[in-house]
Motif scaffolding. Structure first.
Motif, PDB file in Angstrom:
ATOM      1  N   ALA A   1      -3.547   0.308  -3.177  1.00 13.76           N
ATOM      2  CA  ALA A   1      -3.100  -0.915  -2.507  1.00 13.76           C
ATOM      3  C   ALA A   1      -3.300  -2.115  -3.417  1.00 13.76           C
ATOM      4  O   ALA A   1      -4.166  -2.118  -4.310  1.00 13.76           O
ATOM      5  N   TYR A   2      -2.488  -3.141  -3.175  1.00 12.42           N
ATOM      6  CA  TYR A   2      -2.580  -4.414  -3.904  1.00 12.42           C
ATOM      7  C   TYR A   2      -2.436  -5.547  -2.907  1.00 12.42           C
ATOM      8  O   TYR A   2      -1.624  -5.479  -1.967  1.00 12.42           O
ATOM      9  N   SER A   3      -3.211  -6.604  -3.099  1.00 11.09           N
ATOM     10  CA  SER A   3      -3.063  -7.792  -2.257  1.00 11.09           C
ATOM     11  C   SER A   3      -3.068  -9.046  -3.109  1.00 11.09           C
ATOM     12  O   SER A   3      -3.749  -9.119  -4.141  1.00 11.09           O
TER      13      SER A   3
ATOM     14  N   HIS B   1       0.079   5.571   0.476  1.00 12.25           N
ATOM     15  CA  HIS B   1      -0.931   6.601   0.683  1.00 12.25           C
ATOM     16  C   HIS B   1      -0.260   7.916   1.077  1.00 12.25           C
ATOM     17  O   HIS B   1       0.868   7.939   1.579  1.00 12.25           O
TER      18      HIS B   1
ATOM     19  N   LYS C   1       0.837  -1.198   0.000  1.00 11.68           N
ATOM     20  CA  LYS C   1       0.000   0.000   0.000  1.00 11.68           C
ATOM     21  C   LYS C   1       0.873   1.249   0.000  1.00 11.68           C
ATOM     22  O   LYS C   1       1.942   1.280   0.611  1.00 11.68           O
TER      23      LYS C   1
ATOM     24  N   SER D   1      -4.824   6.949  -1.832  1.00  7.88           N
ATOM     25  CA  SER D   1      -4.167   5.696  -1.464  1.00  7.88           C
ATOM     26  C   SER D   1      -4.349   4.676  -2.592  1.00  7.88           C
ATOM     27  O   SER D   1      -5.340   4.722  -3.334  1.00  7.88           O
TER      28      SER D   1
END
Length: 399
Positions: free
Chosen positions: A160-162, A148, A146, A158
């Motif tokens: 983010a990647y998961s 931000h 992430k 922000s």
């Protein structure tokens, strides 16, 4: 016999270390045992329905679900104000939930033809006795990244990647013990603890947020506009036969064999032309065409990428009551705003039929297959609210 009421202990250890002592670089992590809440309906089956065409029971040595989870994370604040975050976690089943049919002995028969899987004969079936028991084979890897930043004048962004890689022996999606067994796709001995992908969670997921607030009129008024987006690939599903090909009593849990173009001509179909239609269906499917000559995996197939944008509007009116500021806030939320703009945006695709081919088996163990030639594409568009735009209005008094 019901599980014991012994106390469950969940020891854990964690740390949070400010490496430079200036709140710019933080390292954190932990490890420990976690015990979750339990759907007691699974245990209640054996009390409410002790003998309704089948037995529903609980292993006398059954333990409530527990996992051991270890995680490590870091936060780094750059000179330009951007905060970077990285997390990795590993979860291991200690007492995972699993259902077996203790009324089945290991299969002793063999299916005839290109799909020569083990099958159950009459000598292998005592009764149907579905038992909740445990497995410790399940595990989860999860990685999240992430970035931000909070800008001047009320702007926040922000991104983010998961990534998720989750495997277990049974992705239970049932209230009834027998259904938890019947819905679990398997090969060979259905009572084996066969580790495969979990049904739940997105393999890849990108999310982003941007929010801007404007204050004016000597801070009496404020307007906030926020946007959220998601791009994800998940929606795991299994390809199973429409029919009980292995004789275990379930017509929902037999993973299909994906024949080669040569083998498909050796299969016995109920009508002429079905073999050619099934071959064309396999070829247009990226997952099936990539595993020809093999068995489909449990939840090995993935639905296409999906996307979604949401927008939120807030209008605040601030006023004094004594020395305290009160706020009247009006809100508008537009969910899946892309679908509002265009009927072709924000749509979710799902499998048209997770049992694309039917099967029946005669007394000699020879299968006859049935395929609908009208089934030509794997995916179609979902028509539920998940693929539609929605709007909601709110009015709030904050004091």
């Amino acid at each position: 016999q019901m599980p014991t009421n012994k106390v469950l202990i969940s020891p854990r250890v964690g740390f949070n270390y400010d490496i430079k002592g200036d709140d710019t670089f933080q390292l954190r992590g932990g490890s420990g045992l976690f015990t979750g809440r339990f759907p007691f309906v699974w245990l209640g089956n054996q009390i409410a329905n002790p003998e309704v065409f089948f037995y529903q029971m609980v292993d006398p040595e059954y333990q409530f679900p527990q996992v051991w989870r270890t995680n490590l994370g870091a936060d780094k604040r750059l000179d330009n104000g951007i905060v970077l975050t990285a997390d990795v976690s590993y979860t291991k089943d200690i007492n995972g939930a699993h259902v077996q049919n203790w009324g089945l002995t290991p299969p002793t028969g063999t299916l005839n033809g290109v799909d020569n899987r083990p099958i159950y004969t009459s000598n292998d079936i005592i009764n149907n006795a579905y038992v909740f028991t445990n497995s410790d084979k399940g595990r989860i890897w999860n990685v999240a990244l992430k970035a931000h930043k909070t800008f001047d004048k009320g702007l926040y962004t922000s991104l983010a990647y998961s990534y998720l890689n989750s495997k277990e022996v049974n992705s239970i999606e049932a209230e009834i013990t027998g259904d938890a067994f019947a819905f679990n796709p398997v090969l060979g001995n259905v009572n084996d603890e066969q580790l495969a992908y979990s049904k739940y969670g997105d393999t890849h997921r990108f999310i982003g947020l941007a929010s801007k607030k404007w204050s004016y009129g000597n801070d009496k008024w404020a307007t906030t506009i926020s946007a959220f987006f998601e791009y994800a690939k998940g929606g795991r599903f299994s390809y199973t036969y429409g029919g009980d090909i292995n004789g275990d009593g379930s017509g929902l849990n037999d993973l299909i064999y994906v024949p080669t173009s040569f083998e498909i001509n050796e299969m016995n179909f109920s009508e002429p032309g079905q073999a050619e239609s099934f071959n064309r269906y396999i070829e247009q499917d990226d997952y099936l065409s990539g595993i020809r000559g093999e068995y489909a995996e449990r939840y090995g197939a993935l639905a296409p990428w999906r996307s979604r944008w949401d927008v939120k509007f807030l209008q605040d009116y601030n006023f004094k009551v004594g020395e305290k500021t009160n706020t009247i806030q009006f809100s508008i939320d537009v969910l899946n705003v892309g679908n509002l703009i265009s009927s072709e945006w924000g749509l979710i695709q799902q499998a048209n039929n997770v049992q694309p081919i039917g099967v029946s088996v005669d007394g000699s163990g020879t299968p006859t297959y049935t395929f609908d030639p009208d089934l030509t594409e794997t995916f179609g568009y979902d028509s539920s609210l998940a693929s539609r735009w929605q709007v909601q209005f709110g009015l709030r008094y904050i004091f």
